[in-house]
Structure formats: structure tokens, C-alpha cells
Scaffold this motif. Structure first.
Motif, PDB file in Angstrom:
ATOM      1  N   ALA A 395      23.639  23.117 -35.433  1.00 40.49           N
ATOM      2  CA  ALA A 395      22.346  23.438 -35.453  1.00 40.49           C
ATOM      3  C   ALA A 395      22.172  24.817 -34.844  1.00 40.49           C
ATOM      4  O   ALA A 395      22.463  24.509 -33.430  1.00 40.49           O
ATOM      5  N   THR A 396      21.468  25.683 -35.341  1.00 45.27           N
ATOM      6  CA  THR A 396      20.929  26.690 -34.154  1.00 45.27           C
ATOM      7  C   THR A 396      19.331  27.179 -34.370  1.00 45.27           C
ATOM      8  O   THR A 396      18.484  26.629 -35.265  1.00 45.27           O
ATOM      9  N   PHE A 397      18.901  26.791 -33.235  1.00 44.70           N
ATOM     10  CA  PHE A 397      17.523  27.211 -33.108  1.00 44.70           C
ATOM     11  C   PHE A 397      16.786  28.857 -32.457  1.00 44.70           C
ATOM     12  O   PHE A 397      18.051  29.142 -31.860  1.00 44.70           O
ATOM     13  N   PHE A 398      15.932  29.174 -33.566  1.00 42.45           N
ATOM     14  CA  PHE A 398      15.755  30.229 -33.150  1.00 42.45           C
ATOM     15  C   PHE A 398      13.713  30.215 -31.669  1.00 42.45           C
ATOM     16  O   PHE A 398      13.333  29.585 -32.196  1.00 42.45           O
ATOM     17  N   THR A 399      14.179  30.533 -30.641  1.00 40.49           N
ATOM     18  CA  THR A 399      13.072  30.265 -30.137  1.00 40.49           C
ATOM     19  C   THR A 399      12.293  29.474 -30.438  1.00 40.49           C
ATOM     20  O   THR A 399      11.027  29.019 -30.237  1.00 40.49           O
ATOM     21  N   ALA A 400      12.898  28.128 -29.934  1.00 45.61           N
ATOM     22  CA  ALA A 400      11.947  26.684 -30.462  1.00 45.61           C
ATOM     23  C   ALA A 400      11.863  26.094 -29.124  1.00 45.61           C
ATOM     24  O   ALA A 400      13.145  25.938 -27.921  1.00 45.61           O
ATOM     25  N   ILE A 520      21.532  28.259 -29.013  1.00 44.90           N
ATOM     26  CA  ILE A 520      19.729  27.855 -28.590  1.00 44.90           C
ATOM     27  C   ILE A 520      19.824  29.331 -27.936  1.00 44.90           C
ATOM     28  O   ILE A 520      20.585  30.460 -26.826  1.00 44.90           O
ATOM     29  N   GLN A 521      18.601  29.725 -29.101  1.00 44.70           N
ATOM     30  CA  GLN A 521      18.797  31.478 -28.739  1.00 44.70           C
ATOM     31  C   GLN A 521      16.793  31.459 -27.886  1.00 44.70           C
ATOM     32  O   GLN A 521      16.316  31.029 -28.575  1.00 44.70           O
ATOM     33  N   ALA A 522      17.275  32.765 -27.247  1.00 49.87           N
ATOM     34  CA  ALA A 522      15.555  32.784 -25.999  1.00 49.87           C
ATOM     35  C   ALA A 522      15.574  34.180 -25.892  1.00 49.87           C
ATOM     36  O   ALA A 522      16.373  34.625 -26.088  1.00 49.87           O
ATOM     37  N   GLY A 523      14.179  34.759 -26.562  1.00 49.41           N
ATOM     38  CA  GLY A 523      13.601  35.700 -25.990  1.00 49.41           C
ATOM     39  C   GLY A 523      13.633  35.581 -24.593  1.00 49.41           C
ATOM     40  O   GLY A 523      12.395  34.917 -24.103  1.00 49.41           O
ATOM     41  N   LYS A 524      13.972  37.138 -23.809  1.00 49.18           N
ATOM     42  CA  LYS A 524      13.390  37.179 -22.293  1.00 49.18           C
ATOM     43  C   LYS A 524      12.084  36.929 -22.225  1.00 49.18           C
ATOM     44  O   LYS A 524      11.818  36.994 -21.323  1.00 49.18           O
ATOM     45  N   PHE A 541      19.535  17.384 -25.654  1.00 51.16           N
ATOM     46  CA  PHE A 541      20.046  17.583 -26.407  1.00 51.16           C
ATOM     47  C   PHE A 541      21.880  16.946 -25.451  1.00 51.16           C
ATOM     48  O   PHE A 541      22.225  17.565 -24.457  1.00 51.16           O
ATOM     49  N   THR A 542      23.137  16.127 -26.263  1.00 48.52           N
ATOM     50  CA  THR A 542      23.788  15.311 -26.015  1.00 48.52           C
ATOM     51  C   THR A 542      25.126  16.361 -25.841  1.00 48.52           C
ATOM     52  O   THR A 542      26.272  15.878 -25.450  1.00 48.52           O
ATOM     53  N   GLY A 543      25.029  16.948 -26.800  1.00 48.43           N
ATOM     54  CA  GLY A 543      26.270  17.816 -27.644  1.00 48.43           C
ATOM     55  C   GLY A 543      26.693  19.391 -27.043  1.00 48.43           C
ATOM     56  O   GLY A 543      25.981  19.322 -26.174  1.00 48.43           O
ATOM     57  N   PRO A 544      27.664  19.708 -27.570  1.00 49.42           N
ATOM     58  CA  PRO A 544      28.015  20.644 -26.642  1.00 49.42           C
ATOM     59  C   PRO A 544      26.715  21.590 -27.127  1.00 49.42           C
ATOM     60  O   PRO A 544      26.022  22.398 -28.459  1.00 49.42           O
ATOM     61  N   THR A 545      25.799  22.715 -26.631  1.00 45.17           N
ATOM     62  CA  THR A 545      25.061  23.627 -26.642  1.00 45.17           C
ATOM     63  C   THR A 545      25.687  24.825 -25.878  1.00 45.17           C
ATOM     64  O   THR A 545      26.617  25.195 -25.369  1.00 45.17           O
ATOM     65  N   ARG A 546      25.522  26.258 -26.947  1.00 41.26           N
ATOM     66  CA  ARG A 546      26.283  27.509 -26.060  1.00 41.26           C
ATOM     67  C   ARG A 546      24.247  28.025 -25.843  1.00 41.26           C
ATOM     68  O   ARG A 546      23.355  28.519 -27.439  1.00 41.26           O
TER      69      ARG A 546
END
Length: 638
Positions: A395-400, A520-524, A541-546
Motif C-alpha cells: 500500500a502506498t499513501f500519497f499525502t494521506a 508513505i509520501q509526505a510533502g515538505k 501501522f505495524t508492518g514495514p514502512t518506508r
């Protein structure tokens, strides 16, 4: 609470501003119009230049008066009924009435504060009105150095004439002092202080001298240069926007969905009353076996991820060998009055299951953008509760966001007063998308409202062709019941991060059960989903995250193709990082787009490839029935 905007006696700042401009224009042009008409009655075809000028002024004055009167007469009856029904053209009255109620908390009567204002104003007056030599400045100086700078007043004309220098410098001084007063307020809840800061800033932006023709030297020069033509064009722009209930940012004729935006080839292969599912044509001979399903926010059109060939995330992902599916949400209408969060969660699961079945794949990659990312988090929790977590490879999250404790400027609109205001805007079971667009525009008022008021209305400039701003104005309606619950349960009460407080499809939502790999992507510089808020996904979340911190904000931080060579991103490879502060301290900056890092991460989870044939090419076989070409009907529905 904001007064009922149907009250004809209500003070509406926006309408008052427009009325003041109309009165000023009429007052300024009337003498010239009268003189010009009198001389024209005498006249000849070969009138001298001075007479021709007067005739031009007279003509434009008459046109302005006729346009305004015609508009008022045509829409007088409509306006009354529209206000009763919640006409989007009335949003400024509601928001500014709300802001005015907030700013009543300011201690304007404090004598000490008033004395400081007078002292600073006197110093400013002396600095600007005395000749340069009397100020101790350099000999031959043409104008004094101004104490405050602001890009709204960067044009030299704001400085060359002392009266305009005094006007804008006084405005900046007062704005600065009011903001300081808010900071100094005692015995006030921190959230209320932030709300008040936002309100005073919004009011100050609206009252800028740049927004009024009589106090803007650039506007006055344009009027004189064009002999009133700019006012006529500006009035045309204004009346068109009033009719559609929305500020125009981009040339409305410049872009057509499916022709020069949202053009990546594909087919609509599935649809429900809530969404269409688009599958894009492959552009490589082989594709990754695991497909990608993208869930865009339903508060906007999906094609922010497919603006044009150079900017399109969709096309880029297809070119990387992904089989890409895009959900295109239907803009809400009266038939969706009972739609709630369960329906959007069920729709995400339905899309995932349909793609798995269609391509005979056990799992899919998923992307959730903004509110669709929030929903994807809940969807993953529901699937985990059902024992179906293995249907999603990643799962990828854009600015969520999932934790709304620090959700940025939008929190200013989420208390009981604002929710009551929003409820009053509902009709036929949905909220008109123009209200949401107005709210987002208010978050960046100078850039997205007042800049265009000056350009479009006061200077009478033509609209430019800008695909991003075209998308920004291409609004979608929202199901009223779910929109209200979303604001209350998530933004106001922050229930999503409390295990079991919310449920969907008969399952309690517990984000700690989400253990799929997540990117997980966030905007500065994101003001809609602040990085401090997006980071909190890693804590639930409890799984591996980047976690990847991208340069820029909510849109440009996401839509940043590698070929553009813009911005940068930061990654901290230390898996022991436990806070955003630690992440930042140890992060490595990389130039350009984060997209290549993401596709490398996707491939790290499954890099098997298969030939791009069969149903990997939508509609290519006799048995593969498709509904229509991409981008489909739903994205074009208003």
C-alpha cells in the motif's frame, strides 16, 4: 454563528466590496461619460483625439452600467431563491460572517495597544511623507527605503508615489499588529488561537489595498491606458464568475478532458453507481505480474495523476511495466444521499477483488491519495479483520492522514459552528463541490483568490491556460451525509486512531492490524496534509514502512515527474527511527523526483514479469468486453 445569507439586510463583505467598486467606477466615469456624450452629439466622424477619448470613456461607462443593471435585473429573483437553497455564489458571505465572529475576540479597545499603533503610524507617516533630505537619507534619493516588504506590492508604482507607499505600508503595519495581538491573547485555548490567527489573516488578505481599484496604482494606470476597456473586460469576467458561482483561474476553453488532459490510452472495464474502473493500455512488451490499483480522492477528479504526457504519473507507471487501474469516482448527486464511508470502503474492496479476478492474480499493489488514502487505511484494517489482508501486496499513501490531531489549517473549519454552516449548504443529499473548492482556496487566499480578483476583475486580463488550475476548478460534489460524518468523526473527534471506535462493513476498525508493507509520501510544504500529520501513519501501522519526505506541497510534491528535474526528496534508511525529528536529523537529501525510488520499492516486493497480452490489454480480445474508452463518463459528469 453566521446569519442566514437569505436576509437581504445582511452585511456581506464580498458583495459590499463589489458594490463599492461598482459605485467608484460609476462615480469616476460618469463625468467623463456625460462630457463625451455631449461632445459626441455635436460631432463628426473625424473627431479630434481628445474627443475620441471622451467618446471611448462614455461608451465604456455606458457598457458598464448596462452590464451591471442587466445582471442585477436578470438575477434578482434567482439570487433570492438561490440564497435560500445555498447558492455557491454566496459562500463568501458565510465564511466572512464566520471570520468576523471569530475576530470579535480581539482586544481592539486596549489603550496601550492603541497608543503603540498611533506611535508606529506617526513614524511611518513621517518616514514616507517627508522629503528624502529631511529624513537623513542619501542625497538624490528618489524614495525612502520602506520598512515592510510584500510581493503584492512589488511593483515600483507602490513606492514611487508617497500616497500609495503610505497606503500599503499602513496596511502591512496594521496587519502585523493585529497578528501580534492574536499571539498575545491570554486565557484562550491553543486551538482557538490558531483559528483566530487564520481568521485574522484571511480578513487582512481580503482588505488589502491591492484588491480595490481606488487604492491600487497599477489598476488605475491600466484604466487610464485602456480608457476604461480593462474595466469592461473585468466586469465581464466578474459577471461570468458570479453566474457560475466560482472564481475562474484558468481559461475554461483551453482544456477538454480526454482530448488534451487525461489522455493516457485505456478502457473503462467495470462500473458501479459509485465508480468506474479504468485499465490503461500497456506500453511495454512485458509487465509486472502484480497490478496496481489507484484510489484518487473523491473530492477531486482523478486526472491530477494524468494531466498530460510529461506530467502523468499514470503514463510513467505504465511505462515502468505496471498494469495500472484507476478508480474514477462519480460526482455526487441526489441518488447518493445515503452514501456513507462503508460504501467507499466496500468500493475499494470491490475494485481490488475485480482486478484480482480479471487478471487471475492473488494480490495487487494499491495507492491511496489524500482522503482516499485515509479510506485505504480503513479498508486494509477491515480486510485484516476479515482475514483477507493477503489480497494487497503493498500500500502506498500519497499525502494521506489517519491521525487528525495535527491536521493543519483545515481544522479551523471543523468545530460545531462551521459544521452547522456546512450543513446549511447541503441540498438534495449532497454538498456542491464549489464550497469545498472555496475552502481550499481560502487556505491560500492571496495566491488562489485575491491574486485572481486583481488580475481577472480589476485589470481585466485574459485567463491563462494552466492545466493544474483547470483541474483545481473542476470540482466534484460530495455525499452530504458521509462528508458531514467524515469531518465530525475523523477531523473533529479523531476516532480513526482509537481501535474499535469506528466500524465498517460489520468490522471494527483497528489500524494496528494493518501489517502490509507501506510506502508513505509526505510533502515538505503541504498545508492540507502536514508532514507532521502524515508521519503518524508510521506510528499506527505495524508492518514495514518506508517514509519519504518530498519537496513542495500537496500537489507538486506528488506530481513531480523525473524528467522535470525539480525539487528533491529525503529518506532515512535507519529502520530504528522512531520520530519525525529523528528522521529529519538522519535523512539524506536526493535531487529530483521520488518516483524512481518508489518503483524500485515496488519491484523489491515482487519483480516477476509476464507478457503483456490477454486481458493485460483491455478490449483486445473478443471475449474482453469493455464499457467505453478512458477517461470515461464519470469524470466528465458535473
Amino acid at each position: 454563528m453566521a446569519k442566514d445569507s437569505s436576509d437581504p439586510a445582511e452585511g456581506n463583505m464580498f458583495s459590499a466590496m463589489l458594490d463599492a467598486q461598482a459605485r467608484w467606477t460609476q462615480m469616476m466615469l460618469a463625468p467623463l461619460a456625460t462630457t463625451g456624450q455631449r461632445d459626441a452629439d455635436k460631432g463628426a466622424d473625424d473627431a479630434p483625439p481628445a474627443l475620441a477619448d471622451l467618446q471611448k470613456w462614455a461608451e465604456n461607462a455606458t457598457r458598464l452600467q448596462s452590464m451591471w443593471l442587466e445582471f442585477c435585473q436578470t438575477h434578482a429573483i434567482e439570487a433570492t431563491s438561490d440564497m435560500m437553497a445555498g447558492d455557491p455564489a454566496q459562500w463568501p458571505a458565510k465564511w466572512f460572517a464566520m471570520f468576523e465572529s471569530w475576530t470579535q475576540q480581539l482586544p481592539f479597545a486596549d489603550p496601550a495597544e492603541q497608543q503603540r499603533w498611533w506611535a508606529e503610524s506617526a513614524q511611518l507617516w513621517q518616514a514616507l511623507m517627508l522629503p528624502p533630505g529631511d529624513q537623513g537619507g542619501e542625497a538624490g534619493a528618489t524614495s525612502p527605503k520602506l520598512p515592510r516588504e510584500d510581493r503584492r506590492f512589488a511593483d515600483p508604482r507602490w513606492r514611487e508615489q508617497p500616497v500609495y507607499a503610505l497606503i500599503h505600508q499602513t496596511y502591512l503595519l496594521l496587519s502585523e499588529r493585529v497578528e501580534a495581538m492574536v499571539e498575545q491573547l491570554d486565557n484562550i485555548d491553543p486551538a482557538k488561537r490558531e483559528q483566530l490567527k487564520f481568521a485574522t489573516q484571511a480578513m487582512a488578505e481580503a482588505l488589502s489595498p491591492a484588491n480595490f481599484p481606488a487604492t491600487n496604482p497599477i489598476v488605475l494606470d491600466r484604466i487610464m491606458e485602456t480608457r476604461g476597456d480593462s474595466l469592461v473586460k473585468g466586469m465581464q469576467n466578474l459577471l461570468q464568475d458570479l453566474q457560475k458561482g466560482q472564481l475562474t483561474h484558468s481559461d475554461p476553453q483551453a482544456f477538454v478532458v480526454g482530448e488534451n488532459i487525461a489522455t493516457t490510452p485505456g478502457k473503462v472495464i467495470y462500473e458501479t453507481p459509485l465508480f468506474q474502473l479504468i485499465q490503461y493500455d500497456p506500453s511495454t512488451e512485458k509487465v509486472l505480474s502484480v497490478p496496481l490499483v489507484i484510489f484518487p480522492p473523491w473530492i477531486n477528479r482523478f486526472y491530477i495523476l494524468d494531466l498530460n504526457e510529461k506530467k502523468s504519473f499514470v503514463k510513467w507507471a505504465v511505462d515502468q511495466g505496471l498494469t495500472v487501474f484507476m478508480v474514477s469516482w462519480k460526482s455526487a448527486d441526489a441518488s447518493m444521499k445515503d452514501v456513507v464511508w462503508d460504501d467507499y470502503i466496500a468500493a475499494q474492496i470491490e475494485a481490488i477483488d475485480h482486478v484480482r479476478k480479471r487478471l487471475r492474480q492473488p494480490a495487487v499493489h494499491t495507492i491511496g491519495y489524500c482522503v482516499a488514502g485515509t479510506t485505504l487505511a480503513a479498508t486494509l484494517a477491515v480486510m485484516a479483520a476479515k482475514g483477507e489482508a493477503d489480497k494487497v501486496k503493498s500500500a502506498t499513501f500519497f499525502t494521506a492522514q489517519v491521525d487528525f490531531d495535527d491536521a493543519g489549517d483545515l481544522l479551523h473549519f471543523i468545530d460545531d459552528q462551521q459544521l452547522t454552516t456546512i450543513k446549511g449548504l447541503e441540498r438534495d443529499g449532497y454538498v456542491d463541490g464549489r464550497y469545498m473548492a472555496a475552502t481550499f482556496n481560502l487556505l491560500r487566499g492571496n495566491d488562489l483568490i485575491w491574486n485572481y480578483v486583481v488580475r481577472n476583475y480589476l485589470l481585466g486580463e485574459d485567463h491563462t491556460a494552466f492545466d493544474l488550475l483547470h483541474w483545481n476548478g473542476d470540482v466534484t460534489n460530495l455525499p452530504a451525509k458521509w462528508h458531514r460524518n467524515y469531518l465530525q468523526d475523523l477531523y473533529r473527534d479523531n476516532l480513526l486512531v482509537e481501535p474499535g471506535r469506528l466500524e465498517a462493513l460489520g468490522e471494527a476498525i483497528d489500524l494496528t492490524r494493518v501489517d502490509v508493507p507501506t510506502y508513505i509520501q509526505a510533502g515538505k510544504d503541504d498545508h492540507i496534509a502536514p508532514v507532521t500529520s502524515v508521519w503518524k501513519l508510521t506510528e499506527h501501522f505495524t508492518g514495514p514502512t518506508r517514509f519519504v519526505l518530498a519537496g513542495s506541497g500537496h500537489i507538486a510534491g506528488v506530481v513531480n515527474p523525473p524528467a522535470a528535474g525539480k525539487y528533491q526528496y529525503w529518506i532515512n534508511e535507519d529502520e530504528r527511527v522512531g520520530s519525525l525529528e529523528e528522521f529529519r536529523k538522519g535523512a539524506t537529501e536526493h535531487p529530483g523526483s521520488w518516483w524512481p525510488d518508489w518503483i524500485e520499492w515496488i519491484r523489491s516486493h515482487d519483480d516477476r514479469e509476464i507478457p503483456a497480452r490477454g486481458k493485460r490489454k483491455p478490449g483486445s480480445g473478443k471475449t474482453d468486453t469493455v464499457i467505453e474508452p478512458a477517461p470515461g463518463r464519470y469524470v466528465k459528469t458535473r
